[in-house]
Design a protein around this motif. Structure first.
Motif, PDB file in Angstrom:
ATOM      1  N   VAL A 257       0.838  -1.196   0.000  1.00  0.00           N
ATOM      2  CA  VAL A 257       0.000   0.000   0.000  1.00  0.00           C
ATOM      3  C   VAL A 257       0.872   1.245   0.000  1.00  0.00           C
ATOM      4  O   VAL A 257       1.830   1.352   0.771  1.00  0.00           O
ATOM      5  CB  VAL A 257      -0.940   0.003   1.225  1.00  0.00           C
ATOM      6  N   GLY A 258       0.540   2.213  -0.860  1.00  0.00           N
ATOM      7  CA  GLY A 258       1.292   3.458  -0.908  1.00  0.00           C
ATOM      8  C   GLY A 258       0.405   4.681  -0.987  1.00  0.00           C
ATOM      9  O   GLY A 258       0.904   5.809  -1.021  1.00  0.00           O
ATOM     10  N   ARG A 259      -0.907   4.460  -1.014  1.00  0.00           N
ATOM     11  CA  ARG A 259      -1.864   5.562  -1.159  1.00  0.00           C
ATOM     12  C   ARG A 259      -2.906   5.503  -0.052  1.00  0.00           C
ATOM     13  O   ARG A 259      -3.275   4.428   0.421  1.00  0.00           O
ATOM     14  CB  ARG A 259      -2.573   5.464  -2.511  1.00  0.00           C
ATOM     15  N   VAL A 260      -3.404   6.676   0.327  1.00  0.00           N
ATOM     16  CA  VAL A 260      -4.423   6.745   1.353  1.00  0.00           C
ATOM     17  C   VAL A 260      -5.700   6.045   0.899  1.00  0.00           C
ATOM     18  O   VAL A 260      -6.331   5.309   1.671  1.00  0.00           O
ATOM     19  CB  VAL A 260      -4.717   8.217   1.728  1.00  0.00           C
ATOM     20  N   ASP A 261      -6.099   6.244  -0.357  1.00  0.00           N
ATOM     21  CA  ASP A 261      -7.347   5.626  -0.805  1.00  0.00           C
ATOM     22  C   ASP A 261      -7.227   4.098  -0.828  1.00  0.00           C
ATOM     23  O   ASP A 261      -8.183   3.384  -0.487  1.00  0.00           O
ATOM     24  CB  ASP A 261      -7.792   6.182  -2.160  1.00  0.00           C
ATOM     25  N   ASP A 262      -6.059   3.582  -1.191  1.00  0.00           N
ATOM     26  CA  ASP A 262      -5.871   2.131  -1.155  1.00  0.00           C
ATOM     27  C   ASP A 262      -5.898   1.610   0.281  1.00  0.00           C
ATOM     28  O   ASP A 262      -6.399   0.507   0.542  1.00  0.00           O
ATOM     29  CB  ASP A 262      -4.550   1.750  -1.816  1.00  0.00           C
ATOM     30  N   ALA A 263      -5.344   2.369   1.214  1.00  0.00           N
ATOM     31  CA  ALA A 263      -5.388   1.965   2.617  1.00  0.00           C
ATOM     32  C   ALA A 263      -6.824   1.866   3.108  1.00  0.00           C
ATOM     33  O   ALA A 263      -7.199   0.938   3.843  1.00  0.00           O
ATOM     34  CB  ALA A 263      -4.593   2.949   3.473  1.00  0.00           C
ATOM     35  N   SER A 275       1.168  -3.148   4.967  1.00  0.00           N
ATOM     36  CA  SER A 275       2.559  -2.717   4.937  1.00  0.00           C
ATOM     37  C   SER A 275       2.690  -1.647   3.868  1.00  0.00           C
ATOM     38  O   SER A 275       2.387  -1.897   2.695  1.00  0.00           O
ATOM     39  CB  SER A 275       3.486  -3.893   4.629  1.00  0.00           C
ATOM     40  N   VAL A 276       3.105  -0.461   4.271  1.00  0.00           N
ATOM     41  CA  VAL A 276       3.349   0.628   3.329  1.00  0.00           C
ATOM     42  C   VAL A 276       4.680   0.312   2.661  1.00  0.00           C
ATOM     43  O   VAL A 276       5.732   0.322   3.302  1.00  0.00           O
ATOM     44  CB  VAL A 276       3.390   1.984   4.058  1.00  0.00           C
ATOM     45  N   SER A 277       4.636   0.015   1.360  1.00  0.00           N
ATOM     46  CA  SER A 277       5.796  -0.574   0.699  1.00  0.00           C
ATOM     47  C   SER A 277       5.758  -0.324  -0.799  1.00  0.00           C
ATOM     48  O   SER A 277       4.687  -0.124  -1.374  1.00  0.00           O
ATOM     49  CB  SER A 277       5.804  -2.089   0.966  1.00  0.00           C
ATOM     50  N   ASP A 306      -3.316  -2.370  11.986  1.00  0.00           N
ATOM     51  CA  ASP A 306      -1.885  -2.165  12.199  1.00  0.00           C
ATOM     52  C   ASP A 306      -1.238  -1.705  10.891  1.00  0.00           C
ATOM     53  O   ASP A 306      -1.510  -2.258   9.824  1.00  0.00           O
ATOM     54  CB  ASP A 306      -1.214  -3.462  12.651  1.00  0.00           C
ATOM     55  N   VAL A 307      -0.363  -0.710  11.001  1.00  0.00           N
ATOM     56  CA  VAL A 307       0.338  -0.177   9.835  1.00  0.00           C
ATOM     57  C   VAL A 307       1.834  -0.419  10.008  1.00  0.00           C
ATOM     58  O   VAL A 307       2.425  -0.038  11.023  1.00  0.00           O
ATOM     59  CB  VAL A 307       0.067   1.329   9.663  1.00  0.00           C
ATOM     60  N   THR A 330       8.423  -2.139  11.565  1.00  0.00           N
ATOM     61  CA  THR A 330       9.090  -2.038  10.272  1.00  0.00           C
ATOM     62  C   THR A 330       9.444  -3.443   9.796  1.00  0.00           C
ATOM     63  O   THR A 330       9.654  -4.353  10.598  1.00  0.00           O
ATOM     64  CB  THR A 330      10.374  -1.201  10.351  1.00  0.00           C
ATOM     65  N   LEU A 331       9.516  -3.608   8.492  1.00  0.00           N
ATOM     66  CA  LEU A 331       9.978  -4.855   7.900  1.00  0.00           C
ATOM     67  C   LEU A 331      11.331  -4.600   7.256  1.00  0.00           C
ATOM     68  O   LEU A 331      11.537  -3.544   6.649  1.00  0.00           O
ATOM     69  CB  LEU A 331       8.997  -5.373   6.854  1.00  0.00           C
ATOM     70  N   ILE A 332      12.237  -5.551   7.396  1.00  0.00           N
ATOM     71  CA  ILE A 332      13.551  -5.422   6.760  1.00  0.00           C
ATOM     72  C   ILE A 332      13.711  -6.529   5.723  1.00  0.00           C
ATOM     73  O   ILE A 332      13.224  -7.650   5.903  1.00  0.00           O
ATOM     74  CB  ILE A 332      14.706  -5.462   7.779  1.00  0.00           C
ATOM     75  N   GLY A 333      14.382  -6.208   4.619  1.00  0.00           N
ATOM     76  CA  GLY A 333      14.600  -7.176   3.555  1.00  0.00           C
ATOM     77  C   GLY A 333      16.069  -7.329   3.233  1.00  0.00           C
ATOM     78  O   GLY A 333      16.741  -8.241   3.688  1.00  0.00           O
ATOM     79  N   ARG A 334      16.610  -6.376   2.450  1.00  0.00           N
ATOM     80  CA  ARG A 334      18.019  -6.489   2.060  1.00  0.00           C
ATOM     81  C   ARG A 334      18.944  -6.517   3.269  1.00  0.00           C
ATOM     82  O   ARG A 334      19.983  -7.182   3.237  1.00  0.00           O
ATOM     83  CB  ARG A 334      18.394  -5.329   1.139  1.00  0.00           C
ATOM     84  N   ALA A 335      18.594  -5.811   4.327  1.00  0.00           N
ATOM     85  CA  ALA A 335      19.484  -5.760   5.499  1.00  0.00           C
ATOM     86  C   ALA A 335      19.799  -7.156   6.014  1.00  0.00           C
ATOM     87  O   ALA A 335      20.968  -7.495   6.277  1.00  0.00           O
ATOM     88  CB  ALA A 335      18.850  -4.909   6.597  1.00  0.00           C
ATOM     89  N   TYR A 336      18.773  -7.994   6.170  1.00  0.00           N
ATOM     90  CA  TYR A 336      19.067  -9.334   6.684  1.00  0.00           C
ATOM     91  C   TYR A 336      19.675 -10.232   5.605  1.00  0.00           C
ATOM     92  O   TYR A 336      20.427 -11.167   5.919  1.00  0.00           O
ATOM     93  CB  TYR A 336      17.836  -9.966   7.336  1.00  0.00           C
ATOM     94  N   LEU A 337      19.370  -9.965   4.324  1.00  0.00           N
ATOM     95  CA  LEU A 337      19.999 -10.749   3.259  1.00  0.00           C
ATOM     96  C   LEU A 337      21.504 -10.500   3.206  1.00  0.00           C
ATOM     97  O   LEU A 337      22.276 -11.414   2.922  1.00  0.00           O
ATOM     98  CB  LEU A 337      19.356 -10.425   1.915  1.00  0.00           C
ATOM     99  N   TRP A 338      21.922  -9.261   3.479  1.00  0.00           N
ATOM    100  CA  TRP A 338      23.365  -9.005   3.568  1.00  0.00           C
ATOM    101  C   TRP A 338      23.960  -9.817   4.718  1.00  0.00           C
ATOM    102  O   TRP A 338      25.041 -10.410   4.578  1.00  0.00           O
ATOM    103  CB  TRP A 338      23.658  -7.526   3.801  1.00  0.00           C
ATOM    104  N   GLY A 339      23.253  -9.854   5.829  1.00  0.00           N
ATOM    105  CA  GLY A 339      23.749 -10.626   6.969  1.00  0.00           C
ATOM    106  C   GLY A 339      23.804 -12.113   6.671  1.00  0.00           C
ATOM    107  O   GLY A 339      24.771 -12.798   7.027  1.00  0.00           O
ATOM    108  N   LEU A 340      22.767 -12.628   6.027  1.00  0.00           N
ATOM    109  CA  LEU A 340      22.742 -14.042   5.637  1.00  0.00           C
ATOM    110  C   LEU A 340      23.901 -14.358   4.709  1.00  0.00           C
ATOM    111  O   LEU A 340      24.567 -15.394   4.849  1.00  0.00           O
ATOM    112  CB  LEU A 340      21.409 -14.369   4.964  1.00  0.00           C
TER     113      LEU A 340
END
Length: 407
Positions: A257-263, A275-277, A306-307, A330-340
């Protein structure tokens, strides 16, 4: 697995991942679609936000524990689902174990390289992620399997729209790691002997199939076979999302979701959270960073669902900024992939420890003892920072915006 050496920042984890991974594997993780405008903004936007710290009276202890999407967690951070984690032989299982060790919930992609049963066994707080792909019967079977495995929630991802390739070149991802592919890729892999040795010790090449999309009596589809099925499925309508919510019958998160109307439409569809993403910059390029849209969305629907914020989080201070603008987590993606990539399970734990330490030190500086007390007053937001849906709808208020998009 090799010996993991501690790193103090996610940036250092990324540098180690770059040195360890074959070039094409690293490029597959690196950046977003087309010119990379959105990917760059996801990171840059956090740098535009400031803090106004206190210098006396910092709390001696900080409380980071919270609840998100019905789960009690140790801090407002969650593992975002990412597909085919073939950067390490243990893939998603290593990530799940690390998340469990640090009290963090896990998101598992439909395109993951490990089956959901193994991942839930490693982390009981696992959410299963689905795309709208295939027919409804096949989607129900996937939901049934996730439910039987013990998934605590469903994440429906809608922020990926077949964007064109990258201006700097998209790496060629093989259909499968057959003999021909392994021979062709061997020179590149041999330039990264530590990475190659990890997989050599397991006796199997990187896994490129999608076991969570397996139908009874059939082998797991290859990544591109599954990808093709998704591309051939007409995109979902809001009625389809409501149908998914009903079929799942439990915690349901709409990602993208990135728009108020979609939310607002998501609320109408009955979701538990959003998840605003923008899919980490891998969706339509030139869309704004999620942190720019977050405040308007959270102000409109945050009292009903929940947002979460997903995109560009690299340090604990980024998490605090997101909380200040209305996110629950918050959700993390690349950050943990670098760690992995850099250190397997220990590397992911390292990343989570770095982020937790950053949250704590930021809270100390702004004088907050509990993550629930972090507020808009704690951040400095420059003029023109926000990118809400439209100025008219946001200024009119949530009720008017809702009426304007209803029906």
């Amino acid at each position: 697995m090799g010996q993991h050496k501690w790193f103090e920042t996610v940036a250092v984890a990324q540098e180690r991942a770059k040195k360890r991974l074959p070039k094409s594997v690293y490029k597959a993780l690196l950046a977003g679609s087309e010119k990379g405008v959105t990917y760059a903004d996801n990171l840059a936007a956090f740098s535009e936000l400031g803090f106004a710290p206190h210098v006396v009276g910092a709390p001696a202890e900080r409380q980071l524990a919270t609840q998100i999407f019905g789960q009690s967690v140790s801090m407002p951070v969650m593992i975002s689902p990412t597909g085919v984690q073939a950067v390490h032989p243990d893939g998603e299982v290593a990530v799940a174990r690390a998340a469990a060790a640090r009290g963090v919930a896990m998101g598992l992609s439909s395109f993951a390289s490990k089956p959901i049963e193994e991942v839930v066994a490693a982390n009981p707080q696992t959410f299963f992620q689905m795309y709208w792909m295939g027919d409804r019967d096949s989607m129900v079977r996937r939901m049934d399997r996730a439910r039987a495995a013990g998934a605590v929630g469903l994440i429906a991802t809608t922020d990926w729209s077949f964007s064109n390739g990258r201006d700097w070149g998209s790496p060629i991802i093989p259909q499968a790691m057959d003999l021909k592919t392994m021979v062709t890729r061997a020179p590149e892999a041999l330039l990264r002997p530590n990475w190659f040795a990890q997989f050599a010790r397991t006796g199997r090449p990187p896994e490129l199939s999608a076991p969570n999309l397996t139908e009874a009596g059939k082998p797991a589809p290859g990544f591109f076979e599954a990808y093709y099925e998704w591309m051939q499925t007409p995109p979902p309508t809001w009625d389809d999302i409501a149908w998914m919510v009903q079929q799942w019958g439990g915690t349901f998160v709409l990602k993208g979701v990135g728009r108020v109307d979609d939310a607002l439409r998501a609320v109408d569809a009955g979701v538990t959270g959003i998840s605003v993403s923008n899919h980490g910059g891998n969706n339509l390029d030139s869309t704004p960073a999620p942190i720019r849209s977050l405040e308007a969305i959270a102000a409109t629907v945050g009292d009903q669902i929940d947002v979460a914020l997903d995109g560009g989080v690299r340090r604990g201070s980024d998490v605090v900024k997101a909380l200040a603008l209305g996110a629950k987590t918050t959700l993390i993606g690349r950050a943990y992939l670098w760690g992995l990539s850099a250190g397997g399970q220990a590397g992911v734990e390292n990343v989570l420890d770095v982020i937790r330490g950053g949250i704590e030190s930021t809270m100390m500086a702004i004088g907050r003892s509990d993550v629930h007390d972090i507020s808009r007053d704690d951040v400095l937001v420059p003029e023109g920072f926000a990118r809400p849906l439209t100025a008219d709808e946001v200024s009119a208020g949530p009720a008017v915006a809702h009426r304007s998009t209803a029906g």
